[in-house]
Design a protein around this motif. Structure first.
Motif, PDB file in Angstrom:
ATOM      1  N   GLY A 148     -27.659  20.175 -45.669  1.00  0.00           N
ATOM      2  CA  GLY A 148     -27.030  19.851 -44.391  1.00  0.00           C
ATOM      3  C   GLY A 148     -26.636  21.077 -43.587  1.00  0.00           C
ATOM      4  N   LYS A 149     -26.011  22.050 -44.223  1.00  0.00           N
ATOM      5  CA  LYS A 149     -25.593  23.271 -43.524  1.00  0.00           C
ATOM      6  C   LYS A 149     -26.804  24.057 -43.031  1.00  0.00           C
ATOM      7  CE  LYS A 149     -21.127  22.851 -44.074  1.00  0.00           C
ATOM      8  NZ  LYS A 149     -20.237  22.641 -42.898  1.00  0.00           N
ATOM      9  N   LEU A 150     -27.860  24.069 -43.835  1.00  0.00           N
ATOM     10  CA  LEU A 150     -29.089  24.745 -43.415  1.00  0.00           C
ATOM     11  C   LEU A 150     -29.660  24.097 -42.164  1.00  0.00           C
ATOM     12  CD1 LEU A 150     -31.514  26.647 -43.753  1.00  0.00           C
ATOM     13  CD2 LEU A 150     -32.481  24.985 -45.355  1.00  0.00           C
ATOM     14  N   VAL A 151     -29.697  22.763 -42.136  1.00  0.00           N
ATOM     15  CA  VAL A 151     -30.230  22.061 -40.958  1.00  0.00           C
ATOM     16  C   VAL A 151     -29.396  22.388 -39.724  1.00  0.00           C
ATOM     17  CG1 VAL A 151     -30.650  19.792 -39.936  1.00  0.00           C
ATOM     18  CG2 VAL A 151     -31.298  20.221 -42.311  1.00  0.00           C
ATOM     19  N   GLU A 152     -28.082  22.496 -39.881  1.00  0.00           N
ATOM     20  CA  GLU A 152     -27.235  22.885 -38.756  1.00  0.00           C
ATOM     21  C   GLU A 152     -27.640  24.257 -38.215  1.00  0.00           C
ATOM     22  OE1 GLU A 152     -23.124  22.699 -39.819  1.00  0.00           O
ATOM     23  OE2 GLU A 152     -23.171  20.549 -40.302  1.00  0.00           O
ATOM     24  N   ARG A 153     -27.933  25.183 -39.112  1.00  0.00           N
ATOM     25  CA  ARG A 153     -28.340  26.517 -38.674  1.00  0.00           C
ATOM     26  C   ARG A 153     -29.721  26.481 -38.007  1.00  0.00           C
ATOM     27  NH1 ARG A 153     -25.846  27.694 -43.638  1.00  0.00           N
ATOM     28  NH2 ARG A 153     -27.806  27.924 -44.778  1.00  0.00           N
ATOM     29  N   ILE A 154     -30.618  25.654 -38.554  1.00  0.00           N
ATOM     30  CA  ILE A 154     -31.934  25.505 -37.928  1.00  0.00           C
ATOM     31  C   ILE A 154     -31.783  25.026 -36.489  1.00  0.00           C
ATOM     32  CG2 ILE A 154     -34.090  24.180 -37.958  1.00  0.00           C
ATOM     33  CD1 ILE A 154     -33.843  24.107 -41.027  1.00  0.00           C
ATOM     34  N   LYS A 155     -30.989  24.005 -36.288  1.00  0.00           N
ATOM     35  CA  LYS A 155     -30.783  23.459 -34.941  1.00  0.00           C
ATOM     36  C   LYS A 155     -30.151  24.490 -34.020  1.00  0.00           C
ATOM     37  CE  LYS A 155     -30.147  18.650 -36.448  1.00  0.00           C
ATOM     38  NZ  LYS A 155     -29.186  17.517 -36.523  1.00  0.00           N
ATOM     39  N   ALA A 156     -29.174  25.221 -34.538  1.00  0.00           N
ATOM     40  CA  ALA A 156     -28.468  26.212 -33.724  1.00  0.00           C
ATOM     41  C   ALA A 156     -29.391  27.329 -33.252  1.00  0.00           C
ATOM     42  CB  ALA A 156     -27.292  26.792 -34.512  1.00  0.00           C
ATOM     43  N   HIS A 157     -30.391  27.669 -34.051  1.00  0.00           N
ATOM     44  CA  HIS A 157     -31.302  28.744 -33.684  1.00  0.00           C
ATOM     45  C   HIS A 157     -32.468  28.258 -32.823  1.00  0.00           C
ATOM     46  CE1 HIS A 157     -29.185  30.948 -36.871  1.00  0.00           C
ATOM     47  NE2 HIS A 157     -29.680  32.042 -36.333  1.00  0.00           N
ATOM     48  N   VAL A 158     -32.956  27.051 -33.094  1.00  0.00           N
ATOM     49  CA  VAL A 158     -34.163  26.572 -32.412  1.00  0.00           C
ATOM     50  C   VAL A 158     -33.847  25.831 -31.116  1.00  0.00           C
ATOM     51  CG1 VAL A 158     -36.182  25.057 -32.629  1.00  0.00           C
ATOM     52  CG2 VAL A 158     -35.459  26.456 -34.572  1.00  0.00           C
ATOM     53  N   ALA A 159     -32.810  25.012 -31.119  1.00  0.00           N
ATOM     54  CA  ALA A 159     -32.463  24.225 -29.922  1.00  0.00           C
ATOM     55  C   ALA A 159     -30.955  24.033 -29.862  1.00  0.00           C
ATOM     56  CB  ALA A 159     -33.178  22.873 -29.951  1.00  0.00           C
ATOM     57  N   PRO A 160     -30.221  25.097 -29.553  1.00  0.00           N
ATOM     58  CA  PRO A 160     -28.756  25.055 -29.653  1.00  0.00           C
ATOM     59  C   PRO A 160     -28.073  24.062 -28.728  1.00  0.00           C
ATOM     60  CG  PRO A 160     -29.503  27.073 -28.574  1.00  0.00           C
ATOM     61  CD  PRO A 160     -30.712  26.416 -29.140  1.00  0.00           C
ATOM     62  N   GLU A 161     -28.679  23.747 -27.594  1.00  0.00           N
ATOM     63  CA  GLU A 161     -28.026  22.871 -26.622  1.00  0.00           C
ATOM     64  C   GLU A 161     -28.650  21.479 -26.574  1.00  0.00           C
ATOM     65  OE1 GLU A 161     -28.034  24.844 -22.874  1.00  0.00           O
ATOM     66  OE2 GLU A 161     -27.098  26.665 -23.647  1.00  0.00           O
ATOM     67  N   PHE A 162     -29.545  21.198 -27.497  1.00  0.00           N
ATOM     68  CA  PHE A 162     -30.240  19.905 -27.479  1.00  0.00           C
ATOM     69  C   PHE A 162     -29.369  18.855 -28.154  1.00  0.00           C
ATOM     70  CE2 PHE A 162     -33.570  16.875 -28.859  1.00  0.00           C
ATOM     71  CZ  PHE A 162     -34.179  16.669 -27.626  1.00  0.00           C
ATOM     72  N   GLY A 163     -29.117  17.752 -27.488  1.00  0.00           N
ATOM     73  CA  GLY A 163     -28.195  16.761 -28.015  1.00  0.00           C
ATOM     74  C   GLY A 163     -28.835  15.511 -28.565  1.00  0.00           C
ATOM     75  N   ASP A 164     -30.149  15.380 -28.451  1.00  0.00           N
ATOM     76  CA  ASP A 164     -30.833  14.172 -28.909  1.00  0.00           C
ATOM     77  C   ASP A 164     -31.353  14.399 -30.330  1.00  0.00           C
ATOM     78  OD1 ASP A 164     -31.900  11.652 -28.885  1.00  0.00           O
ATOM     79  OD2 ASP A 164     -33.032  11.926 -27.030  1.00  0.00           O
ATOM     80  N   LYS A 165     -32.141  13.432 -30.845  1.00  0.00           N
ATOM     81  CA  LYS A 165     -32.727  13.572 -32.164  1.00  0.00           C
ATOM     82  C   LYS A 165     -33.604  14.823 -32.210  1.00  0.00           C
ATOM     83  CE  LYS A 165     -31.352  10.026 -34.657  1.00  0.00           C
ATOM     84  NZ  LYS A 165     -30.662  10.194 -35.953  1.00  0.00           N
ATOM     85  N   PHE A 166     -33.402  15.625 -33.238  1.00  0.00           N
ATOM     86  CA  PHE A 166     -34.064  16.922 -33.348  1.00  0.00           C
ATOM     87  C   PHE A 166     -35.443  16.756 -33.966  1.00  0.00           C
ATOM     88  CE2 PHE A 166     -35.167  20.786 -35.602  1.00  0.00           C
ATOM     89  CZ  PHE A 166     -34.794  21.801 -34.727  1.00  0.00           C
TER      90      PHE A 166
END
Length: 494
Positions: free
Chosen positions: A220-238
């Motif tokens: 879970g924490k890894l996925v959070e970091r992935i999202k933060a680096h790839v699409a930090p402001e994206f709010g929909d399904k990643f």
């Protein structure tokens, strides 16, 4: 151009371990980070083991049938073709081309987490792990490349000792798997949800009877970091564009090449598919309606048995069309009995020819793949290009889904495959219980990992990771070494 409107930014290419031993050897300007990730995948043991894992038919039955490795190669090729087409035809992606290495990586890596014996093995491991977060192939793929593969940890080797997998004080998992870039990890993240960790949570969601698609809480924490680096402001399904392309390519491969294997094995013929009763075809129609509602929201989910018939008739029409000699006889006039005979023998011969004649099969599947690739559509997201969507147009989507579910629903009820399913279930269940009961049966590195944390959940996950990485043949051999009166060998290394 602002960084957020680029398809790729420097944050995409960062890794969990910023400094690696290889980085001290100098910067390799001749290849970019995506190419390095591609190489790490190709050279890892999990990728090689795909050659020994079942796709549709057990790999030892024939060297014609696809295994997980050849399937992954086909998915990667189809995905790359889709990306090339998008880069060539869409104005936005002409200016911001999709990274072909990254798309190919996603296609090659997407099935790494599948266990022995295909979907049946997945269901067995999920049942055994129900109290500890379950098991699911996509979740295991992420865990495998981000944790299990032995390339890097947060500690680096020294002359005195090798790196530790777990910190015994903080009980922190130090493994970094292949230490891939965040964008590569994102390319196989198909389902943006955490799999429920307990059986009670699964029951409350009504999904306890089959593997839940998503990622494990441990990542879970890894996925959070992935999202933060790839699409930090994206709010929909990643889901990245590379992942979208890989998913579409996977469906295209399933719907065509699994069908080709089934034809070659004489499990199916076009005529047998077209002749199935309406009750069976309604099951297919229901599956397609479900896919329409989940994958193409906003599109009418109307799909009936008549639509199944229309698609099958249209797809197989070139194989079943009357030749000139038959048309001449029909035009000359024929009795009702002669007409029935001509139609029956012609359609039967045309249908059987697809199973028996390799040139016809190759031409048939090649034409379908090309047609389906041309049905791919892209929806650029100019504010967050990495999250641009890719899908099949409605008509192509219905054809792909119909073929995919038709083959699957027919084959899972086959008595021959049911026997293999039962056998695989028994083998995995026995191995799991043996390893949980006696860790000395595990290889030394897995035995050491098992003992680092005194927790049943941790130990069960270690055993699950070990079994899921086995090839079909090795799984059978291990089972024989433990249970058989005449084991193949006791000396073969783990």
């Amino acid at each position: 151009m602002p960084a957020r409107t680029r398809l790729y930014t420097k944050n995409d290419w960062l890794r969990e371990a910023v400094v690696t031993p290889s980085a001290t050897l100098g910067v390799e300007k001749y290849r970019d980070q995506s190419r390095r990730d591609f190489a790490r995948l190709i050279h890892c043991p999990s990728f090689r083991r795909l050659q020994g894992k079942t796709q549709l038919f057990p790999s030892h039955e024939s060297d014609f049938f696809r295994n997980r490795l050849t399937h992954s190669l086909e998915v990667a090729q189809i995905a790359k073709s889709i990306a090339i087409r998008i880069n060539s035809t869409d104005p936005f992606f002409k200016r911001n081309p999709i990274n072909l290495d990254m798309v190919e990586f996603a296609g090659l890596a997407h099935d790494l987490g599948h266990p022995p014996f295909g979907h049946n093995g997945e269901a067995t491991l999920d049942r055994l792990m129900l109290r500890h977060g379950g098991f699911e192939g996509n979740a295991q793929t992420l865990r495998l490349i981000a944790r299990i593969e032995k390339k890097t940890t947060t500690e680096f080797p020294s002359a005195s000792r090798s790196p530790r997998a777990v910190d015994p004080v903080s009980l922190t998992d130090l493994r970094l798997g292949l230490n891939l870039t965040y964008r590569s990890l994102a390319s196989i993240l198909k389902y943006d949800r955490i799999i429920p960790q307990t059986e009670a949570a699964r029951v409350s969601q009504g999904s306890e009877k089959k593997p839940v698609k998503g990622y494990y809480a441990s990542e879970g924490k890894l996925v959070e970091r992935i999202k933060a680096h790839v699409a930090p402001e994206f709010g929909d399904k990643f889901r990245t564009i590379e992942c979208h392309i890989m998913d579409v390519a996977d469906d295209i491969a399933y719907s065509t090449y699994d069908l080709e294997d089934a034809f070659k094995a004489n499990f199916l013929t076009p005529l047998a598919m077209m002749a199935k009763d309406d009750e069976f075809k309604e099951k297919i129609a229901a599956k397609v309606r479900e896919s329409l509602s989940t994958k193409l929201p906003g599109v009418s989910a109307s799909f009936a048995v008549s639509d199944v018939n229309d698609i099958l008739g249209e797809i197989f029409k070139p194989l079943l069309q009357f030749n000139d000699a038959t048309l001449k006889k029909l035009n000359e006039g024929a009795t009702e009995a002669e007409l029935s005979f001509l139609i029956g023998t012609h359609t039967s011969a045309g249908s059987q020819a697809l199973a028996e004649k390799g040139y016809l099969r190759t031409s048939f599947t090649s034409d379908l793949v090309g047609r389906f690739i041309r049905g791919v559509q892209v929806i650029p997201d100019s504010s967050c290009p990495s999250m641009s969507a890719v899908h099949l147009d409605v008509d192509t989507f219905k054809s792909v889904e119909t073929l995919k579910h038709f083959a699957f629903e027919l084959l899972i009820v086959s008595p021959m495959l049911k026997i293999a399913e039962k056998r695989g279930d028994q083998i995995i269940k026995t191995l799991f219980e043996c390893f949980m009961g006696d860790r000395s049966l595990l290889p030394s590195d897995w035995r050491e990992l098992y003992g680092t944390i005194d927790s049943e959940a941790w130990q069960a996950r270690v055993v699950c990771d070990y079994i899921s990485g086995m090839s079909d043949r090795y799984c059978v051999e291990m089972y024989a070494r433990i249970t058989s009166e005449n084991p193949i060998t006791i000396w073969k290394p783990h």
